[in-house]
Design a protein around this motif. Structure first.
Motif, PDB file in Angstrom:
ATOM      1  N   MET A   1       0.854  -1.178   0.000  1.00 20.36           N
ATOM      2  CA  MET A   1       0.000   0.000   0.000  1.00 20.36           C
ATOM      3  C   MET A   1       0.893   1.232   0.000  1.00 20.36           C
ATOM      4  N   SER A   2       0.575   2.186  -0.849  1.00 24.57           N
ATOM      5  CA  SER A   2       1.356   3.408  -0.993  1.00 24.57           C
ATOM      6  C   SER A   2       0.492   4.604  -0.622  1.00 24.57           C
ATOM      7  N   LEU A   3       0.349   4.844   0.683  1.00 23.44           N
ATOM      8  CA  LEU A   3      -0.483   5.946   1.142  1.00 23.44           C
ATOM      9  C   LEU A   3       0.201   7.283   0.896  1.00 23.44           C
ATOM     10  N   THR A   4      -0.589   8.253   0.436  1.00 21.54           N
ATOM     11  CA  THR A   4      -0.090   9.598   0.178  1.00 21.54           C
ATOM     12  C   THR A   4      -0.893  10.578   1.014  1.00 21.54           C
ATOM     13  N   LEU A   5      -0.192  11.481   1.688  1.00 23.26           N
ATOM     14  CA  LEU A   5      -0.853  12.533   2.444  1.00 23.26           C
ATOM     15  C   LEU A   5      -1.550  13.479   1.471  1.00 23.26           C
ATOM     16  N   VAL A   6      -2.852  13.681   1.696  1.00 24.11           N
ATOM     17  CA  VAL A   6      -3.644  14.545   0.817  1.00 24.11           C
ATOM     18  C   VAL A   6      -3.845  15.916   1.442  1.00 24.11           C
ATOM     19  N   CYS A   7      -4.287  15.933   2.694  1.00 26.33           N
ATOM     20  CA  CYS A   7      -4.560  17.177   3.410  1.00 26.33           C
ATOM     21  C   CYS A   7      -4.923  16.806   4.840  1.00 26.33           C
ATOM     22  N   SER A   8      -5.195  17.817   5.641  1.00 25.29           N
ATOM     23  CA  SER A   8      -5.728  17.537   6.974  1.00 25.29           C
ATOM     24  C   SER A   8      -7.246  17.559   6.881  1.00 25.29           C
ATOM     25  N   VAL A   9      -7.892  16.853   7.782  1.00 24.99           N
ATOM     26  CA  VAL A   9      -9.361  16.848   7.814  1.00 24.99           C
ATOM     27  C   VAL A   9      -9.870  18.271   8.032  1.00 24.99           C
ATOM     28  N   ALA A  10      -9.174  19.035   8.864  1.00 25.28           N
ATOM     29  CA  ALA A  10      -9.593  20.409   9.177  1.00 25.28           C
ATOM     30  C   ALA A  10      -9.564  21.313   7.941  1.00 25.28           C
ATOM     31  N   GLU A  11      -8.690  21.020   6.985  1.00 20.75           N
ATOM     32  CA  GLU A  11      -8.593  21.824   5.761  1.00 20.75           C
ATOM     33  C   GLU A  11      -9.778  21.625   4.826  1.00 20.75           C
ATOM     34  N   LEU A  12     -10.435  20.472   4.934  1.00 25.89           N
ATOM     35  CA  LEU A  12     -11.538  20.166   4.022  1.00 25.89           C
ATOM     36  C   LEU A  12     -12.784  20.936   4.429  1.00 25.89           C
ATOM     37  N   PRO A  13     -13.346  21.718   3.524  1.00 22.43           N
ATOM     38  CA  PRO A  13     -14.614  22.371   3.838  1.00 22.43           C
ATOM     39  C   PRO A  13     -15.743  21.348   3.813  1.00 22.43           C
ATOM     40  N   PHE A  14     -16.780  21.592   4.573  1.00 23.14           N
ATOM     41  CA  PHE A  14     -17.948  20.714   4.551  1.00 23.14           C
ATOM     42  C   PHE A  14     -18.665  20.859   3.210  1.00 23.14           C
ATOM     43  N   ASN A  15     -19.135  19.729   2.677  1.00 23.42           N
ATOM     44  CA  ASN A  15     -19.999  19.690   1.494  1.00 23.42           C
ATOM     45  C   ASN A  15     -19.414  20.367   0.259  1.00 23.42           C
TER      46      ASN A  15
END
Length: 110
Positions: A1-15
């Protein structure tokens, strides 16, 4: 498995969809209104359109061009004109960060 960091959960806006390209694979990452994070293929199967430019409504991501909506949980189309599903990717959340392996899709029972 080659996991890549995408972002933090806090950075993601809702919806709203956040577009990432991992190893050449376009993926739409969405934090729904309940705070659950989803990752589905970012290309509409009806037309070569980025789904992340569309609209999140409930548990679906709707293509802005033709109105096809895809389930965030299964990738299955919920409305025409699309009839083929988009892939759904496994997500690992560690220490508040979102990791995705673009080579691992969820097996969704039909």
């Amino acid at each position: 498995m080659s996991l890549t960091l995408v972002c933090s959960v806090a950075e993601l806006p809702f919806n709203q969809a956040y577009r990432v390209v991992l190893e050449g694979v376009p993926i739409a990452v969405v934090k729904d209104s309940a705070g659950d994070v989803h990752a589905i293929g970012d290309t509409c199967t009806h037309g070569d359109i980025s789904l992340s430019e569309g609209f999140v409504e409930g548990n679906t991501l709707e293509c802005w061009a033709h109105g096809s909506a895809f389930s965030l949980k299964t990738g299955q189309p919920q409305s025409l004109p699309a009839y083929e599903p988009v892939p759904v990717y496994e997500i690992v959340i560690t220490d508040g960060n979102v990791f995705i392996d673009p080579t691992v899709t969820k097996e969704i029972p039909v």
